[in-house]
Design an enzyme around this catalytic site. Structure first.
Site, PDB file in Angstrom:
ATOM      1  N   CYS A  78       0.900  -1.441  -0.098  1.00 21.97           N
ATOM      2  CA  CYS A  78       0.052   0.131   0.090  1.00 21.97           C
ATOM      3  C   CYS A  78       0.819   1.155  -0.126  1.00 21.97           C
ATOM      4  O   CYS A  78       1.442   1.617  -1.140  1.00 21.97           O
ATOM      5  CB  CYS A  78      -1.053   0.106   1.220  1.00 21.97           C
ATOM      6  N   HIS A 177      -3.243  -5.128   1.413  1.00 24.65           N
ATOM      7  CA  HIS A 177      -2.715  -5.535   3.172  1.00 24.65           C
ATOM      8  C   HIS A 177      -2.654  -7.013   3.305  1.00 24.65           C
ATOM      9  O   HIS A 177      -3.698  -7.352   4.252  1.00 24.65           O
ATOM     10  CB  HIS A 177      -3.289  -4.356   4.135  1.00 24.65           C
ATOM     11  N   GLU A 179      -0.947  -8.275   5.488  1.00 22.63           N
ATOM     12  CA  GLU A 179      -0.834  -8.315   7.006  1.00 22.63           C
ATOM     13  C   GLU A 179      -1.936  -8.136   7.954  1.00 22.63           C
ATOM     14  O   GLU A 179      -1.908  -8.547   8.963  1.00 22.63           O
ATOM     15  CB  GLU A 179       0.391  -7.175   7.455  1.00 22.63           C
TER      16      GLU A 179
HETATM   17  N1  GLN Z   1      -3.183   6.540   0.625  1.00 25.28           N
HETATM   18  C1  GLN Z   1      -2.189   6.327   1.360  1.00 25.28           C
HETATM   19  C2  GLN Z   1      -0.962   7.077   0.863  1.00 25.28           C
HETATM   20  O1  GLN Z   1      -1.065   7.750   0.028  1.00 25.28           O
HETATM   21  C3  GLN Z   1      -1.732   4.837   1.368  1.00 25.28           C
HETATM   22  C4  GLN Z   1      -2.899   4.210   2.194  1.00 25.28           C
HETATM   23  C5  GLN Z   1      -2.410   2.869   2.914  1.00 25.28           C
HETATM   24  O2  GLN Z   1      -1.239   2.380   3.277  1.00 25.28           O
HETATM   25  N2  GLN Z   1      -3.429   2.245   3.565  1.00 25.28           N
HETATM   26  O3  GLN Z   1      -0.028   6.870   1.514  1.00 25.28           O
END
Ligand code: GLN
Length: 201
Positions: A78, A177, A179
């Site tokens: 992410c 994610h 995890e």
């Molecule tokens: N939108 C977040 C960012 O730009 C990422 C979101 C996440 O890691 N759950 O860092």
């Protein structure tokens, strides 16, 4: 083999747990010294702009960039995917990344109205059952260079596919994610397919 989890912000403990469940030693990394002691790095989900700013102020930004360039196995989930992208769309002004994958990643790609959702995905190299993928204000991959392998994709409302898991050499990234689901197969893939290359030489 020691695997570090970048511990500046985000869901660090969950990654440490998933890695430990795969039978490897996982340590939080906040300092240059700790970075030196690890063989591979996981960059967690969280807020990519905050992680980048903290990495800069903790003196880790250039060290991590250099380690990734030198071939350190790295997995970003992410916000971590955003941080291993060579290029960003919808970045914050002046937002830096560590880089590592020849791709353009769009932040918050699923739109503001879609804050978070879950779906089942096929992941190349991981057999059935499919992976339950949790997306939270997630990015997707807008485009990739020729050396980037696409491992999983998702269709948008118009039916257009977007990569949500990619690998280039020793760098792996997922928009979602793993995890958070208790299913450790993506971490296992990272440990067995990417980190173990180091042991094999
Ligand atoms: N939108 C977040 C960012 O730009 C990422 C979101 C996440 O890691 N759950 O860092």
């Amino acid at each position: 083999m020691n695997i570090g989890v970048l511990a500046l912000q985000g869901d660090v403990q969950e990654h440490i747990q998933s890695l430990s469940d795969c039978g490897v030693t996982a340590l939080p990394v906040k300092t240059a010294e700790e970075l030196q002691s690890i063989d591979a790095l996981v960059i967690p989900g969280g807020e990519s702009t905050t992680i980048a700013k903290l990495a800069r102020s903790f003196g880790l930004m250039d060290l991590i960039k250099d380690r990734i360039k030198a071939g350190m196995p790295t997995y970003g989930s992410c916000a971590g995917m955003i941080l291993v992208a060579n290029k960003l769309e919808d970045a914050a002004v002046g937002q830096e990344t560590f880089g590592g994958i020849d791709m353009t990643v769009r932040r918050n790609a699923f739109g503001r109205q879609v804050d978070s959702f879950e779906t089942d995905l096929k992941f190349k190299g991981i057999t059935e059952p499919s992976i339950r993928a949790v997306f939270i204000r997630a990015p997707w991959v807008e485009s990739v260079g020729k050396d980037v392998e696409i491992l999983a994709q998702i269709s948008d409302e118009q039916g257009k596919s977007h990569p949500v898991a990619v690998r280039q050499g020793r760098v792996l990234a997922t928009s979602f994610h793993p995890e958070l689901t208790g299913d450790n197969r993506i971490h296992k893939y990272f440990v067995e397919e990417i980190c173990s290359e180091l042991v094999k030489g």
